[in-house]
Scaffold this active site. Structure first.
Site, PDB file in Angstrom:
ATOM      1  N   GLU A 134      -0.923  64.922 -14.586  1.00  0.00           N
ATOM      2  CA  GLU A 134      -1.132  65.303 -13.197  1.00  0.00           C
ATOM      3  C   GLU A 134      -2.618  65.452 -12.932  1.00  0.00           C
ATOM      4  O   GLU A 134      -3.337  66.090 -13.704  1.00  0.00           O
ATOM      5  CB  GLU A 134      -0.433  66.625 -12.852  1.00  0.00           C
ATOM      6  N   GLU A 148       3.701  72.376 -17.439  1.00  0.00           N
ATOM      7  CA  GLU A 148       2.669  73.400 -17.318  1.00  0.00           C
ATOM      8  C   GLU A 148       3.015  74.757 -17.926  1.00  0.00           C
ATOM      9  O   GLU A 148       3.106  75.769 -17.221  1.00  0.00           O
ATOM     10  CB  GLU A 148       2.280  73.573 -15.842  1.00  0.00           C
TER      11      GLU A 148
END
Length: 951
Positions: free
Chosen positions: A729, A609
Site C-alpha cells: 500500500e 497492518e
C-alpha cells in the site's frame, strides 16, 4: 438549563485523589476563551487540559489550554487534576462561575461505572477478563471514554496483554465491554490482579473509573524441589469375600509444603466408595483423586490419608501401580519423581536463500525446575562453513516450558550435488534425561522446481512458467467492508472496471476481504444488478470467485488480502474476541484449497497492518506477529504449496515507530521461517505526510532523507537479496507539494523493470478517505496526474509490428511525418518476421489540433499501409513539451523528455490500410510547438520523412 459543570471523583487513595471537571455547552452559542471559577476544600497539586490562572484562598480560576479554547454547542470540555484534601472530610467543588456567570450544576449527563472481572488463567492460549462498562441512563448523544490497563501484581506482556483505547457508546447504548487477553501458563503462582482505568469521558461523567481484574491461578505446586521426596503407601485395612477397605497415604519428605494435590494410579480392583478425597476418575483402570478444602496442604514431613472400599474376589489384594503426583510420574510405589526426558526431531529443508533447519527440542513433561542441555552441530555429508553454519550452545527451559527451537542456517550455492545431512547433538542435561539426543537435518538440493506454482528467487518473484514477474498493481477494496463486495459496482460492471485496470497497464489486483465475509449473515449489498446481472443472488465468496475467474480470463493476477477480521474496523493483532486465530487460519486454508491449481492467485497477504501491541521476535505467542505469520503461512502451504506468503511488518520494533505494517526491521534478526522454501514475500506499507505527519517529513533534508529511511525499515530486504518485497500500500491525493515529492522519490526508489520492487497502489477506489483513488468520484474518469506518475513504474509486455508503404506531402511546420524503413537494417526486417516488403512501412503523423497561451491539444496517428494487421502497438518518442494527460492510449514517462504510449484493449489492432490516433494535452509556452522525434514503434526505429514532399 443552559450550561453545566460536573465533577467526578476518578480515584481516591486517602491522602489524595484524582478528579475531573466537565463543562457542557447546552446552548446554541459558541463559548469562546472560557474561564471557570469555583470553590474547593482541597489543594490542586497538578492539573491538565487547562491552566490555573488565579487562586485566592479556596477559590480557583482555571482557563482554556491553547488547543481547546472554544466549546461548541452541545460539546463538552474535561479538565483533570490531582487534589489533596485540606480537611479529613472530602467535599466536592462548588460555586461554579463560567465566563462570569453562575452555572446550574445539576448533572444532566449519564454517569459511567465499570465492574470488576475475574477469569481463570488456563494452561495455554488466551482467556479473557471481561469488564462491563455501564451508563446509568440513556444518552441522547454519543458518549466516549478512554480506558487503559495498569499493573497491580500482574505484569503486562507477561501475564496479560496491555490494552488502551476509546470506548464509544452510540445513542441509546448503555453497556459496553472491555476484553483483556490473559496468557495461560503452567507456572505455579499466586492469584494476580490488574486494573482498568477510565479517563477523559465525553458526554458523560465518570462515577466509578477503576475496576480490578482478578486472574485466578489454576496450576498446582510441584511435589517438592528434590527428586525423591513424595512417598505413597497403600494399606489394606480389612478384607471380606467380595471386597476390602484400603487406605492410601501421601507423605511429603521434601523441604517445601505442598498446597494442593492430585494422585493418579492404575489398579485392577474397582473402587466403589471413597472418603477424605475427591474422586475425579472416569476409567475403572485409571483412578484420580484430589484434595478436599481442609486437607489440601501437606506440610514438610507431614502426611495425609484417604480411604476407600474396593471390590475384589480373587485372593490377595494387588498393589496399585503407575502413580503420578500432581501430573508428574512416580516410580511405582517407591515414590521417586521421574525426571522428564529430552528429544530432538529430524528436519528436512530445501537449499535456497535464507533456508533454515529448525530443530525442535521437546521436554516430555513440564518441569518445575530450570532444565538445561548442551547442543552442537556435527558434519555428516554436509560440511560446516560450506553447506551450513556450525553452532553450539546451551538450551534453557524455564519452569513450565516444554519446547524450544534451534535454528541452523543453511547456505545456498550453485553446485549440482546430492542431498546432504548434518546432525544436531544434545549432551549434558540438567534436571532431565536424554531420550533421543540426535536430530538429522536433510538438505535437499535447491533451485526452482520444473513445474508448480508461484515461487521466489532472491529478491524476485517467479511465475509458474519460471519467468520473473514484477507485481505492478492496484488495491480494489470493498469485500472487507459491510458491503461484502468490491466497491463501485453501484456505478459500473465489474468486468469493465477490471478491463480498465488492465488497459492502464496494471497486472495485479490486491483484493482485501474480511473473515466476516464468509459468515452466513453477510449479504452483499450496494450492487447495481442491472449492470451486474450475473452477481444477482451470490454471496461474498461467490463474488470473489467471479472476480478471480475474470481476472484469469484477461491476464490479471490476484493477491488475496485478509484486511480485517470483521467488517467494522481493522485490528492491531491477527485475532479478536469474535474471530480467533484458529478461524483466521482455517479461513485461509479454505481459500487455499478453493483456488488450488488456479495460478491467477499469486498468494495470501496474511493480515493487514499489524500495529499497537504486535511484536516481532519477542517469543510472546499472543503478540509475536512473526510467529503467527509462520503458523498461518505454514498452515496455508500445507494445503496449497503453490501460493506465495506475503508478510507485512509491524508498527514498533525496539522502540522505533513507523507506519502500521511498515516496520520490517526485525526480519533481519528474526526472519519468517516457512516449511516450503522460496515462498516468502515481505509486504510493508508506506504513506505520505497527508496521511500522518511523521517526523521525517519535517527534516531539513526532506525528501532526500527518504531512501535511507526506506532502506532501514524494509528496503534492505530487497537490496540485500534476502527476499522479494511488495510495497502493498502507498497512495496520496497529490494535493500538497510534500506528497508529490514523496511519491516522486518513492517511484524512483522502487526502480524500473523486472528487477524493481513489487508494488500495489492504494487505491483503485476513489472513496479512500486518506488517498482518493486512480479513478475519480464518477468511478470512470482516470486521475491522470496520478496515472502519469505511476506510468513510470508500469511494465508493458509484448508488441508486434507490420509492414506497408505510404506516401504523402507535408508542409505544416507543426506536424511531422516518420516512417519505418525496412531497407535500413536487414536485422530489423528479420525481427519483424520478414514481413517488410517495401522501403517504408508505417507512417507516424503528429499534429497540433488546438493551442492556448501555455498549452495545446495534439494528436499522433499511426497508419498501417502493410499487408498484414498490426496486433498490439507501442510507440516511443522524445518530446520537448510535457504531456499532462492522454486519451485512447496508455502513457508511460520513461525519462524527463521521453514517453511510451501503448494500445488499449479496444484499439489493439491496426488493420491493413487503417489508422489509430491518440490525443493528449501538452505544456509549451514557446512560439512554435516542437515536433516529437526519435520514434520507435514496437522497438524498431523510424526515420524522419517530414522534409520530403513525396515518398
Amino acid at each position: 438549563m443552559v450550561n453545566t459543570v460536573d465533577f467526578a471523583l476518578v480515584n481516591d487513595w486517602g491522602s489524595g485523589f484524582q478528579g475531573q471537571l466537565t463543562i457542557t455547552n447546552n446552548s446554541s452559542l459558541l463559548i469562546s476563551d472560557w474561564t471557570l471559577t469555583f470553590s474547593a476544600d482541597f489543594e490542586i497539586t497538578d492539573l491538565w487540559n487547562g491552566t490555573i490562572i488565579n487562586r485566592q484562598g479556596n477559590q480557583y480560576t482555571i482557563s482554556y489550554p491553547s488547543w481547546d479554547r472554544d466549546i461548541s454547542p452541545q460539546e463538552t470540555v474535561s479538565i483533570g487534576f490531582i487534589g489533596k484534601p485540606l480537611n479529613t472530610t472530602f467535599s466536592e467543588p462548588t460555586n461554579f462561575i463560567l465566563n462570569g456567570e453562575g452555572v446550574n450544576t445539576e448533572n444532566p449527563l449519564p454517569r459511567i461505572t465499570i465492574s470488576d472481572a475475574t477469569v481463570t488463567e488456563g494452561n495455554q492460549g488466551l482467556s479473557y477478563l471481561i469488564f462491563t462498562v455501564s451508563l446509568d441512563s440513556v444518552s441522547n448523544q454519543t458518549v466516549t471514554v478512554n480506558y487503559s490497563t495498569i499493573n497491580q501484581t500482574a505484569t503486562a506482556s507477561q501475564d496479560y496483554e496491555p490494552m488502551s483505547g476509546v470506548l464509544t457508546f452510540a445513542v441509546g447504548e448503555t453497556t459496553k465491554t472491555i476484553s483483556v487477553p490473559v496468557y495461560g501458563d503452567n507456572l505455579v503462582e499466586q492469584n494476580e490482579t490488574l486494573q482498568v482505568i477510565l479517563e477523559n469521558a465525553s458526554g458523560a461523567v465518570i462515577e466509578n473509573g477503576q475496576a480490578l481484574g482478578n486472574i485466578i491461578n489454576d496450576d498446582q505446586n510441584p511435589p517438592s524441589e528434590n527428586d525423591s521426596d513424595i512417598v505413597v503407601d497403600f494399606t489394606v485395612n480389612n478384607q471380606w469375600n467380595s471386597g476390602f477397605t484400603g487406605t492410601i497415604t501421601i507423605t511429603n519428605q521434601g523441604t517445601n509444603p505442598i498446597d494442593g494435590w492430585q494422585l493418579g494410579f492404575n489398579a485392577p480392583f474397582e473402587i466403589v466408595n471413597v472418603w477424605n478425597a475427591n474422586n475425579n476418575s472416569n476409567d475403572s483402570q485409571g483412578y484420580n483423586f484430589s484434595n478436599l478444602s481442609w486437607n489440601r496442604q501437606i506440610p514438610v514431613n507431614g502426611s495425609i490419608s484417604f480411604g476407600f472400599n474396593g471390590a475384589w474376589t480373587q485372593g490377595n489384594i494387588p498393589e496399585p501401580s503407575n502413580y503420578s503426583f500432581n501430573g508428574i510420574p512416580l516410580e511405582d510405589t517407591g515414590g521417586n519423581v521421574v525426571l522428564p526426558t529430552l528429544t530432538v526431531n529430524n528436519v528436512t529443508v530445501t537449499e535456497g536463500n535464507n533456508a533454515i533447519a529448525n530443530f525442535i527440542v521437546t521436554l516430555s513433561e513440564p518441569s518445575q525446575k530450570v532444565v538445561e542441555v548442551r547442543y552442537s552441530t556435527e558434519d555428516n555429508s554436509a560440511s560446516a562453513g560450506l553447506d551450513y553454519e556450525a553452532i553450539s550452545g546451551n538450551l534453557v527451559f524455564n519452569p513450565g516450558e516444554t519446547s524450544k527451537t534451534i535454528a541452523v542456517n543453511i547456505f545456498n550455492d550453485s553446485v549440482l550435488e546430492d542431498n546432504e545431512t548434518l546432525s544436531l547433538n544434545l549432551s549434558s542435561p540438567v534436571n532431565a534425561t536424554i531420550e533421543d539426543g540426535q536430530g538429522i537435518a536433510t538438505i535437499l538440493q535447491g533451485g526452482l522446481t520444473a513445474e508448480g506454482g508461484w515461487q521466489t528467487q532472491g529478491n524476485q518473484i517467479i511465475d509458474p512458467d519460471g519467468n520473473p514477474f514484477r507485481i505492478s498493481g492496484v488495491n480494489w477494496f470493498g469485500l472487507e467492508t459491510s458491503n461484502f463486495t468490491p466497491h463501485g459496482l453501484w456505478a459500473r460492471n465489474y468486468r469493465d472496471l477490471m478491463d480498465q485496470m488492465r488497459d492502464l497497464g496494471y497486472n495485479t489486483i490486491r483484493l482485501p476481504f474480511s473473515n466476516q465475509l464468509f459468515d452466513s449473515g453477510s449479504v452483499p449489498n450496494s450492487i447495481n444488478y442491472s449492470l451486474n446481472p450475473d452477481l444477482q443472488g451470490l454471496n461474498g465468496l461467490q463474488i470473489m470467485d467471479k472476480v478471480v475467474d475474470y481476472a484469469g480470463q484477461i491476464g490479471l493476477k490476484i493477491i488475496l488480502d485478509r484486511h480485517r477480521p470483521s467488517a467494522e474496523s481493522q485490528s492491531s493483532l491477527w485475532y479478536t474476541n469474535q474471530y480467533s486465530e484458529a478461524r483466521w487460519i482455517s479461513d485461509w486454508q479454505m481459500l487455499a484449497q478453493r483456488y488450488s491449481g488456479n495460478n491467477t492467485i499469486i498468494g495470501a497477504d496474511l493480515h493487514n497492518e499489524p500495529h499497537g501491541s504486535a511484536t516481532w521476535g519477542s517469543g510472546n505467542i499472543a503478540t509475536d506477529w512473526r510467529l503467527a505469520a509462520e503458523r498461518a503461512g505454514n498452515g496455508i502451504l500445507s494445503v496449497n504449496s503453490d501460493w506465495l506468503i506475503f508478510v507485512e511488518g509491524i508498527e514498533n520494533y525496539n522502540g522505533e515507530n513507523y507506519w502500521w505494517g511498515g516496520n520490517l526491521m526485525g526480519a533481519k534478526d528474526f526472519p519468517v521461517r516457512l516449511n516450503v522454501a522460496n515462498r516468502l514475500v515481505y509486504a510493508p506499507h508506506d504513506y505520505p505526510a497527508s496521511v500522518y505527519p511523521q517526523s521525517w517529513f519535517n527534516s531539513a533534508d526532506y525528501p532526500q532523507n527518504l531512501p535511507d529511511l526506506w532502506d532501514r525499515h524494509w528496503g534492505y530486504l530487497h537490496q540485500e537479496n534476502i527476499a522479494p518485497v511488495l510495497l502493498g500500500e502507498f497512495g496520496t491525493k497529490l494535493e500538497t507539494r510534500s506528497d508529490r515529492l514523496w511519491l516522486e522519490e518513492l517511484i524512483n526508489y522502487l526502480g524500473e523493470g523486472s528487477n524493481g520492487i513489487n508494488w500495489t497502489y492504494w487505491s483503485w477506489n476513489p472513496n479512500s478517505g486518506d488517498t482518493g483513488g486512480i479513478l475519480q468520484d464518477d468511478w470512470n474518469t482516470v486521475n491522470t496526474d496520478k496515472q502519469n506518475l505511476l506510468n513510470n513504474l508500469l511494465i508493458d509486455n509484448g508488441g508486434i509490428s507490420s509492414s506497408g508503404t505510404f506516401t504523402m506531402e507535408n508542409n505544416n511546420p507543426e506536424t511531422s511525418l516518420f516512417a519505418l524503413e525496412s531497407s535500413e537494417n536487414s536485422n530489423n526486417a528479420q525481427t519483424l518476421n520478414n514481413s517488410l516488403n517495401s522501403d517504408r512501412d508505417i507512417l507516424i503523423n503528429f499534429q497540433v489540433d488546438n493551442r492556448w497561451n501555455d498549452g495545446f491539444t495534439g494528436s499522433i496517428t499511426i497508419t498501417n499501409q502493410g499487408e498484414t494487421p498490426i496486433q498490439g502497438w507501442e510507440l516511443e518518442f522524445d518530446s520537448s513539451f510535457a504531456l499532462t494527460s492522454l486519451w485512447n492510449g496508455k502513457q508511460k514517462q520513461i525519462s524527463r523528455d521521453r514517453y511510451l504510449v501503448s494500445n488499449l484493449s479496444w484499439n489493439e489492432e491496426i488493420p491493413v490500410n487503417g489508422s489509430i490516433s491518440f490525443g493528449f494535452n501538452g505544456l509549451w509556452n514557446g512560439e512554435i510547438i516542437p515536433n516529437p522525434d526519435n520514434y520507435f514503434l514496437n522497438g524498431q526505429p523510424l526515420i524522419d520523412i517530414s522534409s520530403l514532399s513525396s515518398i
